[in-house]
Structure formats: C-alpha cells, structure tokens
Design a protein around this motif. Sequence first.
Motif, PDB file in Angstrom:
ATOM      1  N   GLU A 155       0.826  -1.206   0.000  1.00 51.98           N
ATOM      2  CA  GLU A 155       0.000   0.000   0.000  1.00 51.98           C
ATOM      3  C   GLU A 155       0.862   1.259   0.000  1.00 51.98           C
ATOM      4  OE1 GLU A 155      -2.932  -0.742   3.027  1.00 51.98           O
ATOM      5  OE2 GLU A 155      -4.306  -1.615   1.533  1.00 51.98           O
ATOM      6  N   ALA A 156       1.946   1.238   0.758  1.00 50.40           N
ATOM      7  CA  ALA A 156       2.859   2.378   0.779  1.00 50.40           C
ATOM      8  C   ALA A 156       3.477   2.586  -0.605  1.00 50.40           C
ATOM      9  CB  ALA A 156       3.945   2.161   1.827  1.00 50.40           C
ATOM     10  N   LEU A 157       3.878   1.499  -1.235  1.00 51.46           N
ATOM     11  CA  LEU A 157       4.502   1.609  -2.552  1.00 51.46           C
ATOM     12  C   LEU A 157       3.497   2.034  -3.613  1.00 51.46           C
ATOM     13  CD1 LEU A 157       6.860  -1.480  -2.249  1.00 51.46           C
ATOM     14  CD2 LEU A 157       7.558   0.920  -2.385  1.00 51.46           C
ATOM     15  N   LYS A 158       2.252   1.580  -3.455  1.00 51.52           N
ATOM     16  CA  LYS A 158       1.186   1.993  -4.373  1.00 51.52           C
ATOM     17  C   LYS A 158       0.925   3.490  -4.279  1.00 51.52           C
ATOM     18  CE  LYS A 158      -1.872   0.385  -6.367  1.00 51.52           C
ATOM     19  NZ  LYS A 158      -2.346  -0.140  -7.662  1.00 51.52           N
ATOM     20  N   ARG A 159       0.931   3.996  -3.042  1.00 50.40           N
ATOM     21  CA  ARG A 159       0.728   5.447  -2.855  1.00 50.40           C
ATOM     22  C   ARG A 159       1.810   6.230  -3.574  1.00 50.40           C
ATOM     23  NH1 ARG A 159      -1.024   3.909   2.325  1.00 50.40           N
ATOM     24  NH2 ARG A 159       1.050   4.141   3.225  1.00 50.40           N
ATOM     25  N   PHE A 160       2.984   5.641  -3.639  1.00 53.51           N
ATOM     26  CA  PHE A 160       4.105   6.279  -4.323  1.00 53.51           C
ATOM     27  C   PHE A 160       3.974   6.155  -5.849  1.00 53.51           C
ATOM     28  CE2 PHE A 160       8.609   5.879  -5.840  1.00 53.51           C
ATOM     29  CZ  PHE A 160       8.984   7.192  -5.606  1.00 53.51           C
ATOM     30  N   GLY A 161       3.140   5.226  -6.300  1.00 54.06           N
ATOM     31  CA  GLY A 161       2.870   5.117  -7.732  1.00 54.06           C
ATOM     32  C   GLY A 161       3.309   3.817  -8.378  1.00 54.06           C
ATOM     33  N   ILE A 162       3.965   2.968  -7.598  1.00 55.20           N
ATOM     34  CA  ILE A 162       4.473   1.704  -8.143  1.00 55.20           C
ATOM     35  C   ILE A 162       3.316   0.727  -8.373  1.00 55.20           C
ATOM     36  CG2 ILE A 162       5.811  -0.331  -7.422  1.00 55.20           C
ATOM     37  CD1 ILE A 162       7.868   1.695  -6.295  1.00 55.20           C
ATOM     38  N   LYS A 163       3.447  -0.108  -9.411  1.00 55.88           N
ATOM     39  CA  LYS A 163       2.392  -1.072  -9.764  1.00 55.88           C
ATOM     40  C   LYS A 163       2.655  -2.429  -9.129  1.00 55.88           C
ATOM     41  CE  LYS A 163       0.413   1.846 -12.585  1.00 55.88           C
ATOM     42  NZ  LYS A 163      -0.875   2.438 -12.245  1.00 55.88           N
ATOM     43  N   VAL A 164       1.596  -3.186  -8.979  1.00 51.52           N
ATOM     44  CA  VAL A 164       1.709  -4.504  -8.341  1.00 51.52           C
ATOM     45  C   VAL A 164       0.974  -5.559  -9.173  1.00 51.52           C
ATOM     46  CG1 VAL A 164       1.283  -5.855  -6.258  1.00 51.52           C
ATOM     47  CG2 VAL A 164       1.756  -3.400  -6.066  1.00 51.52           C
ATOM     48  N   ALA A 165       1.663  -6.664  -9.419  1.00 51.86           N
ATOM     49  CA  ALA A 165       1.029  -7.787 -10.115  1.00 51.86           C
ATOM     50  C   ALA A 165       1.075  -9.017  -9.230  1.00 51.86           C
ATOM     51  CB  ALA A 165       1.752  -8.074 -11.434  1.00 51.86           C
ATOM     52  N   ILE A 166       0.015  -9.808  -9.265  1.00 46.71           N
ATOM     53  CA  ILE A 166       0.071 -11.093  -8.563  1.00 46.71           C
ATOM     54  C   ILE A 166       0.462 -12.167  -9.565  1.00 46.71           C
ATOM     55  CG2 ILE A 166      -2.425 -11.585  -8.683  1.00 46.71           C
ATOM     56  CD1 ILE A 166      -1.700 -12.616  -5.587  1.00 46.71           C
ATOM     57  N   ASP A 167       1.554 -12.873  -9.221  1.00 47.13           N
ATOM     58  CA  ASP A 167       2.215 -13.804 -10.118  1.00 47.13           C
ATOM     59  C   ASP A 167       1.704 -15.222  -9.879  1.00 47.13           C
ATOM     60  OD1 ASP A 167       4.025 -14.688 -11.959  1.00 47.13           O
ATOM     61  OD2 ASP A 167       5.800 -14.335 -10.741  1.00 47.13           O
ATOM     62  N   ASP A 168       1.818 -16.063 -10.883  1.00 44.61           N
ATOM     63  CA  ASP A 168       1.460 -17.485 -10.747  1.00 44.61           C
ATOM     64  C   ASP A 168       0.055 -17.637 -10.194  1.00 44.61           C
ATOM     65  OD1 ASP A 168       4.080 -17.683 -11.444  1.00 44.61           O
ATOM     66  OD2 ASP A 168       4.778 -18.461  -9.526  1.00 44.61           O
ATOM     67  N   PHE A 169      -0.849 -16.778 -10.636  1.00 49.13           N
ATOM     68  CA  PHE A 169      -2.160 -16.753  -9.999  1.00 49.13           C
ATOM     69  C   PHE A 169      -2.904 -18.078 -10.153  1.00 49.13           C
ATOM     70  CE2 PHE A 169      -6.662 -15.868  -9.530  1.00 49.13           C
ATOM     71  CZ  PHE A 169      -6.642 -15.262  -8.282  1.00 49.13           C
ATOM     72  N   GLY A 170      -3.502 -18.519  -9.041  1.00 52.85           N
ATOM     73  CA  GLY A 170      -4.308 -19.735  -9.064  1.00 52.85           C
ATOM     74  C   GLY A 170      -3.559 -20.968  -8.612  1.00 52.85           C
ATOM     75  N   ILE A 171      -2.240 -20.820  -8.418  1.00 42.87           N
ATOM     76  CA  ILE A 171      -1.421 -21.974  -8.063  1.00 42.87           C
ATOM     77  C   ILE A 171      -1.489 -22.255  -6.559  1.00 42.87           C
ATOM     78  CG2 ILE A 171       1.012 -22.633  -7.816  1.00 42.87           C
ATOM     79  CD1 ILE A 171      -0.122 -23.308 -10.526  1.00 42.87           C
TER      80      ILE A 171
END
Length: 287
Positions: free
Chosen positions: A176-192
């Motif tokens: 959340e802190a990094l998102k506020r700064f503008g960085i993007k987040v991806a969830i990897d290997d989803f569903g595993i």
Amino acid sequence: KQVYIALNKAKKTVGSHHQYYEPAMEEEVTERLTMLRMLRADFALDKLELWYQPQLCLKTKKVVGMEALLRWPHQPGQYISPAVFIPLAEYSGLIVDIGLWVLEQACKQLQQLSSLGCGALRIAVNVSMPQFRSPQFVPAVIEIVERYQVKPELLELEITESVVMDEPKIVIDALEALKRFGIKVAIDDFGIGFSSLSYLQQLPLDRIKVDRAFVNTVATEGGGLIAETIVSLGKRIGLSTIAEGVETEAQLQAILAMGCDEVQGYLFAKPMPAPQLIEYLRQNQGG
Ligand code: C2E
Ligand code: CA
Ligand code: CA
Ligand code: CA
C-alpha cells in the motif's frame, strides 16, 4: 518456519534402514551450503545478470514492458536455474541484498530505455517474502526509483500468493505504501496457491498473471477453463490480465479469444540480456 530448498535433482534413494538416510541428508545440506557460498561470492563479484523477457499487448501486438529475471552464470554459456538458487537466497536472507541489486538494475534499465526513446515501457521485478520482512524495503525502493528518476508507474512488483500468505499484514502494508508512491503490483502465478480469492480483495493489485500451468492447456479440449475464469474474474474486478508461458500460436489464439490483455512467452521472446533487448525493441517498435 518451514524451510524449503529446491535443488533440481532427484531425491536420493532412501534405504529401509534409518541409518542410510542421515548421511544422504548431510550430503545435501553440504551441497546447498557450498552452492550458497558460491552464490554469495559471485554476487559480491557482481557476476549475477539481469535478463529481460518482453511482454506484449494483445490488441496492438506491441511490447509494453518486460519481466526482469535473474541469471547466475556458472560456466561460459551455462547458467544455474533461478528455481535452484532463488530458494537458497531466500532461505539464507541473501535475497534481500540481491533483490535490491535487481531493483537497482531494473531502474537503471528504465532510465536507459527512456533515454533511447522507449520511455513508456515498464519493467516487472519479482519480489520475495524476506524482502518485505526487511523494514528498509519500502524506503529503499523509493530511494532507488528517485535516484534513477524513474516514473514510479513504470516499475511493477510481482508477488506470489505464497509471499502474501506468509505474513499478509507486512506485505499488504508495504504494497500500500509503494502503491501510494505510484508503483504497480502484479500477482504472479495466480491460481497456483491457496486463498487466491481473498487476497484479490486485500491486495492493492493492478494486474493478474495467469500461471503458465493454466496457459499450457488452453489449446486443448476443455483445457482453457481455468485461464478463462481467471481472465474474466480479472476483468470484472478491474484488473489487467497477462498470460505467461505462451509457447504456441494455438495458445495465443485461445488466450486472445478470452480477452486477456497481455502476453509473455517463448512464442514472442525468451528472456535476454539488456543489449539484446534493446536490439529486439528496435526491431519490434516497442513503446
Ligand atoms: P516466474 O516469476 O514465474 O518467471 C517466469 C518463468 O517462466 C521464467 O523462468 C521464464 O524464463 C519462464 N518462461 C517465460 N516464458 C516461458 C515459456 O513460454 N515457456 C516456458 N517453458 N517458460 C517460460 P526463470 O527465468 O527460470 O525463473 C524462474 C523463477 O525464478 C521465476 O518464476 C521467479 O519465481 C524466480 N526469479 C527469477 N528472477 C528472480 C528475481 O530477480 N527475484 C526473485 N525473487 N525471484 C526471481
Ligand atoms: Ca514472475
Ligand atoms: Ca510467473
Ligand atoms: Ca512460476
């Protein structure tokens, strides 16, 4: 804490008597420690490399970014698989320093791409749990992004469910802190992993990566159901979706029909060193 070390070799045959088991285990531990010592030494000597695998928009067929992947050269032309040494680096904590190096290389690369006129391409970096556990992580990421004058939205962090599961609060707060700064987040290997759906709500996500295991089967009879479900779920909750590990034209067509946004895989390009990436981008009009 559960210790997991994945050495890519068959488990030693265990005899029916207990006494045969111990020496084999000791041998394995010694081997891992030797490898860890080599990794530490090679990292200190700046021998690790960061390679890049292009990610393309399915609509425009243009490169929109790349995933940064670590490479550890062993002998000329030979590399030790990250699947082998990353778990070792995670277990030992060395991944904290290696991870910062990776972030710095990625930001340097973003700066270079921008100077080459590819200022819209993003780089995704894999992040492990021990990195989140370090209180220095968030300020260090921000410092690196600022030092290289990178647009924060061009840096994406890829996290796996196992990372979140370990200590959800630490990871969610940091993201959340990094998102506020503008960085993007991806969830990897989803569903595993497990509990995927609850994390979708709790994490400040931008993108879902459909795991290669589900992409593998999309072109087979009835084999696309999970990938399709993940893509439409992503759409419904407003997340971008990317399919990883696309190797064939048939898989591409299936993924395309699902309405997935982006694609990454050997069909387009394998991970490559930075100079080759620049050449690839020149030929493929990225950004
Ligand atoms: P990952 O994050 O799931 O990365 C995708 C893996 O799939 C990469 O393997 C990539 O080379 C491979 N791949 C991409 N397209 C295809 C395809 O079409 N077919 C096939 N068969 N494979 C494809 P790689 O580079 O061996 O990395 C393995 C894992 O090591 C990564 O899985 C990631 O979990 C970890 N890793 C790599 N670099 C880093 C890093 O800098 N930091 C951390 N924490 N982990 C890393
Ligand atoms: Ca990844
Ligand atoms: Ca992945
Ligand atoms: Ca994976």
